[in-house]
Every structure is written in C-alpha cells, then in structure tokens.
Write a protein that holds these residues in place. Structure first.
Motif, PDB file in Angstrom:
ATOM      1  N   GLU A  57      27.573   1.037  32.461  1.00  0.00           N
ATOM      2  CA  GLU A  57      27.314   2.443  32.339  1.00  0.00           C
ATOM      3  C   GLU A  57      25.763   3.011  33.030  1.00  0.00           C
ATOM      4  O   GLU A  57      25.795   3.991  33.505  1.00  0.00           O
ATOM      5  CB  GLU A  57      27.683   3.109  30.898  1.00  0.00           C
ATOM      6  N   ASP A  62      26.475   2.761  23.490  1.00  0.00           N
ATOM      7  CA  ASP A  62      27.271   4.022  23.754  1.00  0.00           C
ATOM      8  C   ASP A  62      26.954   5.026  22.496  1.00  0.00           C
ATOM      9  O   ASP A  62      26.701   4.499  21.530  1.00  0.00           O
ATOM     10  CB  ASP A  62      28.683   3.475  23.744  1.00  0.00           C
ATOM     11  N   ASP A  85      29.200  -1.028  28.413  1.00  0.00           N
ATOM     12  CA  ASP A  85      28.383   0.129  28.001  1.00  0.00           C
ATOM     13  C   ASP A  85      27.592  -0.532  26.948  1.00  0.00           C
ATOM     14  O   ASP A  85      28.045  -0.645  25.770  1.00  0.00           O
ATOM     15  CB  ASP A  85      29.306   1.273  27.429  1.00  0.00           C
TER      16      ASP A  85
HETATM   17 MG    MG Z   1      29.249   5.493  26.726  1.00  0.00          MG
END
Ligand code: MG
Ligand code: AHM
Length: 336
Positions: free
Chosen positions: A93, A117, A114
């Motif tokens: 990400e 997050d 990710d």
């Molecule tokens: Mg995220």
C-alpha cells in the motif's frame, strides 16, 4: 496459555500433512511474515516513546532518523519478504509500483501487503494491523510481473493479518480453515490460541463509518435504517461498533459475527467508489472469511471473483456473516 503450546511453525508442519498448499516454502514465508510482524509489534508498542525521543530533531538516541511508523513497517516487511527466497514480486500500500525482490532471491510466490493498516489510529494508541495476500507466480520465464500480482482472490494460496491490539495476533488461512495465534511477548513466539475459527451464520453487530450516510446511495441508507429498526425476531436493532481499522473491525466481526461495510459512496458525485483496496485489504479478508464460513461482496459480486486491474484498485466491501452479507446484497441490488 496452559495447554496451548503449539507454535506457528509446529502447527504449519502438522497442517502440511493434510494441505498440499502448505509447502516448505510457504512455511518459510509465513515464518518471515511472523518475524516481520514481531518487529512491527515491538515498534507499535513503543511508538509513543520513540516519538518523544525523536522529537528534538527527528533523530533518535542511536543517531537514526525517526521514520513514521507506517513507512518503517513497510521497510520491515519489504526487506524481510525480499530476502525470504520465496517471493518474486511484491506490492505494498505504501509504494506506487510493484517491487522486485533482491537479485538472486526470487521464489515461487507473490505477496501484496498493507504493512500498517488503520493509519488514522496510529497516533492515538488504537488497534492497527498488517494484512497480506500470497499467490503463486504464473508468468513463466520472467522474474515476476504485475500480472502475477493481479490475480483474483479465489487464486490466493494464503492470506491473513496481524492485529496489534491488547495482544498481538496473527490469523491466516491457506485453504484448510482459519487459525489464530497469539504472540507471547516474553518468548517472542506465536502460539495457536484460536484453532479452526468459524464465523456465525448471522450476527447482531454492524460496523460502518456512518458519518458517510449522506454520501451513500438510497439502498445502502435503507439497509442501515433497517438494521436500526426494532424487530426482536431478527435481533434488531443491531449493535453498532466501528474502530476505523479494518483489521480490528474485521477481527471482531469474525469472532462475534455480524458484518463490516465500507460501501461505495458519492463523495465525488462524478466518481462513486469504495475506499478499501482490493489486493491487500478486501481480497485477503474475503479469503479468511470464506474459510471461516462467511462471505464478502461488493454488494453485486463476490470479492474473491474480481479480476484486479490495478495494484491499488479500490472496491466497496461488505464482509462477515453469510446471512447478513447476503441480505445487504439484496437491499443494495434493489431497483428504484
Ligand atoms: Mg490500508
Ligand atoms: P488506510 O489504509 O489509509 O489506513 O485506510 C484504510 C482504513 C481501514 O483500516 C478502515 O477500515 C478504513 O480505512 C476507515 O476509513 P474511514 O476513516 O473513512 O472510516
């Protein structure tokens, strides 16, 4: 933890006997992911302290530059995956383009992740997490291309998340159930604490950022209004819970049942869209919930069936107990 002494590695070796997806390479890769998440967990726990030490001129006592926790987590996961010998190409990400691994370290898997997050919760000591999705490389004769990453969720080999909450938990599936491990901080090891996790077919909790009500279409508004109306037979009104970290909201949904929604919205009236990313947020959670007996949908199609077109593609996400998600679909698909 008495009686719960099966480490992640020992559990994976047991699972390997019945699940051919769990190769030695995947065991090694999950071990590296667990190791990266232990480093992130340590840094999440002392984030406030590191921030204070770094305040003066952004350099900590070791003379190192203090990085934002999400950038730092990205570096940890990227470096660990890159040298694992099991991965050929990665997506994060935090990074616009796909990332090749270190020269000579190419392996048979791809990983999208990710690293941290729940960015709005990082600075306020609220649960955050790491999410990952693993596929087989499919393009022969290459070192790994974006096409290897852009595979539908139903082709995942393994997916999971790490929740940095009141304890640190790693939850994964490789297609033979969903298994959760709790980090024993003293030992530095994940131990099996939640074997064969299953989600209820129907719950009584909904989780959505209701501040966006104004931006939803009428059908989504009507569904949430429905959940808040009284009807004892269907356990309504549902309870509302929203952390604002997908990993935390998903984990609660998995354990207590109900559903989490980040629906399409019209914040930009010309371009209605969801917020969450398909490759490293929606698809891995969809695989986990499917293996736990639940379901994930955009409102119109199963998340696991979507063929991705971009590394950072966004999708609406409705995920949780199968009866709840199917009912949400019915509302959302109603004709005006
Ligand atoms: Mg995220
Ligand atoms: P992030 O990747 O920038 O952290 O955004 C993803 C997060 C999810 O963890 C969470 O479900 C959602 O964004 C919350 O969004 P909002 O603040 O709009 O409710």
């Amino acid at each position: 933890m008495e009686g719960q002494t099966l480490s992640l590695a020992a559990h994976l070796r047991d699972e390997q006997k019945k699940n051919p997806k769990i190769t030695n390479g995947l065991i090694s890769l999950l071990g590296e992911m667990a190791s990266a998440s232990k480093a992130i967990s340590r840094d999440v726990n002392r984030a406030g302290l590191v921030g204070i030490l770094g305040l003066a001129n952004k350099v900590n006592v070791q003379g190192e530059e203090v990085k934002k926790l999400d950038e730092y987590s990205n570096e940890i996961v990227r470096a660990q995956m890159s040298k694992s010998g099991q991965v050929c190409i990665m997506a994060s990400e935090e990074v616009d383009n796909s990332m090749p691994v270190d020269e000579g370290c190419e392996g048979p898997y791809t990983i999208a992740f990710d690293p941290l997050d729940g960015s709005s919760n990082i600075d306020v000591n609220v649960s955050i997490g790491t999410i990952f999705s693993i596929h087989h490389k499919i393009s022969p004769g290459t070192k790994g291309t974006d096409d290897d990453l852009l595979q539908p969720g139903n082709k995942q080999v393994c997916a999971g998340y790490v929740l940095y909450g009141s304890s640190t938990m790693l939850v994964y599936t490789a297609g033979s159930g969903v298994h959760g491990f709790t980090l024993d901080q003293g030992v530095g090891e994940f131990y099996l604490s939640h074997p064969n996790m299953q989600i209820k077919p129907k719950g009584d909790i909904y989780s959505i950022n209701e501040g966006n009500y104004l931006y939803w279409d009428k059908n989504t508004q009507k569904y949430i209004d429905y959940l808040k109306a009284e009807d004892k037979a269907t356990k309504r009104p549902y309870k509302a819970r929203y952390v604002g970290s997908l990993v935390a909201d998903f984990h609660r949904t998995l354990i207590y049942g109900g559903l989490f929604l980040y629906p399409m919205d019209y914040k930009d009236p010309q371009k209605p869209k969801g917020k969450l990313r398909l490759l490293y947020e929606a698809a891995p959670m969809a695989y986990v919930v499917q293996q736990a007996g639940g379901y994930a949908s955009t409102g119109f199609e199963a998340i696991l069936d979507i063929k991705p077109t971009g590394l950072h593609q966004r999708v609406p996400l409705i995920i949780g107990s199968v009866e709840d998600v199917k009912q949400a679909e019915k509302f959302i698909q109603r004709k005006a």
